[in-house]
Motif scaffolding. Structure first.
Motif: not given
Length: 169
Positions: A57-68, A88-95
């Protein structure tokens, strides 16, 4: 489509395996000129119903999005949210975004009514688990704005939404 728009777009989808026409499913369409697509991580959580993407997302940041894409039937919809809750999602969703096919407030329907209680509760529990907020509703507590209109009856609803994590809010 990925070959046709190779220089500009990245399309990642999960079609509904029970619908060979491709009319149902979930997908992400990323503009390569605005999003770094080199290290995408995608997980199909439920084929045709839920897909999770992690991207830079921004430099060292990531964004996790769950689309349903929630089922129309109230019982199936409730089970859908419970299944996501137990996944058991590999990453918790930010969105969390998509077509929920359920509302959580009577004024999100015209005419106003409550939706299937189990489905609303199951969705609320999923949002609590990941600390996700309907920030638009929080900023507009009494607004009546709809994202879908059923042509045959004229009824309307706000079934398409975006929830965001508390740290993004």
């Amino acid at each position: 489509l990925n070959e046709l728009f190779d220089g500009n777009l990245e399309i990642i989808g999960s079609p509904d395996p029970r619908n060979p026409s491709g009319a149902k499913g979930v997908a992400f369409v990323l503009n390569k000129k605005m999003v770094d697509t080199t290290d995408l991580a995608t997980t199909v959580v439920l084929p045709g119903r839920a897909i999770l993407m992690k991207l830079k997302w921004n430099r060292n940041k990531t964004l996790c999005i769950l689309n349903v894409y929630g089922p129309n039937d109230g019982q199936e919809n409730a089970q859908f949210w419970r299944t996501l809750m137990d996944a058991h999602l590999p990453y918790p969703p930010d969105i969390l975004l998509g077509d929920f096919n359920v509302t959580n407030a009577p004024h999100d329907r015209l005419p106003a009514r409550t939706d299937h209680g189990d489905a609303s509760t199951a969705l609320e529990n999923l949002c609590l688990k990941y600390s996700l907020l309907d920030e638009w509703r929080a900023q507009n507590p009494s607004a009546r704005v709809y994202t879908y209109m059923q042509k045959s009856t004229g009824s309307q609803s706000r079934i398409d939404r975006i929830y965001i994590s508390r740290h993004i809010a």
